[in-house]
Motif scaffolding. Structure first.
Motif, mmCIF file in Angstrom:
data_model
loop_
_atom_site.group_PDB
_atom_site.id
_atom_site.type_symbol
_atom_site.label_atom_id
_atom_site.label_comp_id
_atom_site.label_asym_id
_atom_site.label_seq_id
_atom_site.Cartn_x
_atom_site.Cartn_y
_atom_site.Cartn_z
ATOM 1 N N VAL A 1 -67.873 92.200 43.598
ATOM 2 C CA VAL A 1 -68.323 93.596 43.538
ATOM 3 C C VAL A 1 -67.177 94.537 43.920
ATOM 4 O O VAL A 1 -66.940 95.558 43.262
ATOM 5 N N GLU A 2 -66.445 94.177 44.965
ATOM 6 C CA GLU A 2 -65.321 95.003 45.415
ATOM 7 C C GLU A 2 -64.200 95.027 44.379
ATOM 8 O O GLU A 2 -63.636 96.094 44.074
ATOM 9 N N ALA B 1 -65.036 97.108 41.251
ATOM 10 C CA ALA B 1 -64.907 98.554 41.476
ATOM 11 C C ALA B 1 -63.450 98.998 41.407
ATOM 12 O O ALA B 1 -63.146 100.100 40.942
ATOM 13 N N ARG C 1 -62.169 97.518 37.286
ATOM 14 C CA ARG C 1 -62.953 97.899 36.111
ATOM 15 C C ARG C 1 -62.553 97.091 34.875
ATOM 16 O O ARG C 1 -62.139 97.639 33.841
ATOM 17 N N GLN D 1 -75.552 97.953 38.826
ATOM 18 C CA GLN D 1 -76.095 99.159 39.462
ATOM 19 C C GLN D 1 -74.996 100.210 39.607
ATOM 20 O O GLN D 1 -75.229 101.396 39.412
ATOM 21 N N ASP D 2 -73.787 99.749 39.938
ATOM 22 C CA ASP D 2 -72.648 100.665 40.070
ATOM 23 C C ASP D 2 -72.152 101.121 38.709
ATOM 24 O O ASP D 2 -71.760 102.279 38.537
ATOM 25 N N ASP D 3 -72.165 100.214 37.722
ATOM 26 C CA ASP D 3 -71.664 100.530 36.384
ATOM 27 C C ASP D 3 -72.603 99.913 35.346
ATOM 28 O O ASP D 3 -72.449 98.744 34.983
#
Length: 208
Positions: free
Chosen positions: A42-43, A46, A49, A73-75
């Protein structure tokens, strides 16, 4: 042709190295990062990408399904392929429901892996015929709870009801009640059949 930027996620270094070697021969695909567990994935996502993520499902700290869900959820446009050695229909369904765009076995040939990456990067899904058939046959079931999976995992190791209760800190009769619920949900009649069905559906795995 633009280069497809790929990130690999697996808790085994040798698997990540193998994927890097496989992708090295594809001129339009570049490995831009890797992660050793879901939390790191996840880190790293971010920060990097990437265009496509190859995600193992069973990892420490945060599993692949949870990582897929967090990344999406983030992208919401994130494109992720679940790449795993397990093929239980529960695993497949959870990965795709979480937002994966494809599902492949780790022993997939290099040309099939590259083709899947290209397809997902282009916005298509990458689901082999055997996986598609498993999904077509997948019938919604009452899912096992986390506690029920814990009970069944111990049963698979040969523990008695009282031993299961002791390990999990349960009352003596509670393990038996959990097991009865498991039998009902899996439509099985005994412990051996329940373990067998749980393995087939992906609730349990041989290395548990």
């Amino acid at each position: 042709m633009p280069t497809i930027r790929v990130m690999t996620v697996d808790d085994h270094r040798v698997v990540r190295a193998g994927l890097a070697a496989m992708l090295a021969g594809a001129p339009d695909i570049a490995l831009v990062g890797e992660a050793a567990d879901g939390r790191e994935a996840v880190e790293r996502y971010a920060a990097l990408r990437p265009d496509v993520v190859l995600m193992d499902l069973r990892m420490p700290h945060m599993g692949g399904v949870a990582a897929i869900r967090a990344i999406r959820q983030d992208d919401p446009a994130a494109r992720i392929i679940a790449l795993t050695m397990y093929d239980g229909d529960v695993d497949i369904h959870r990965a795709l429901t979480a937002g994966a765009s494809g599902y492949l076995a780790k022993d997939v040939p290099v040309d099939e892996l590259a083709s899947a990456i290209r397809a997902v990067a282009a916005g298509r899904r990458a689901i082999p015929p055997a996986v598609a058939r498993a999904l077509a046959e997948y019938a919604p079931r009452v899912d096992l709870t986390d506690r029920e999976v814990e009970v069944l995992r111990l049963v698979a190791k040969g523990l008695s009801n009282s031993e299961v209760a002791s390990v999990l800190g349960l009352a003596a009769g509670t393990a038996k009640v959990h097991l009865q619920h498991i039998f009902q949900k899996l439509d099985t009649e005994d412990r051996t059949e329940a373990v067998t069905v749980a393995l087939q559906r992906g609730y349990l795995h041989l290395d548990d």
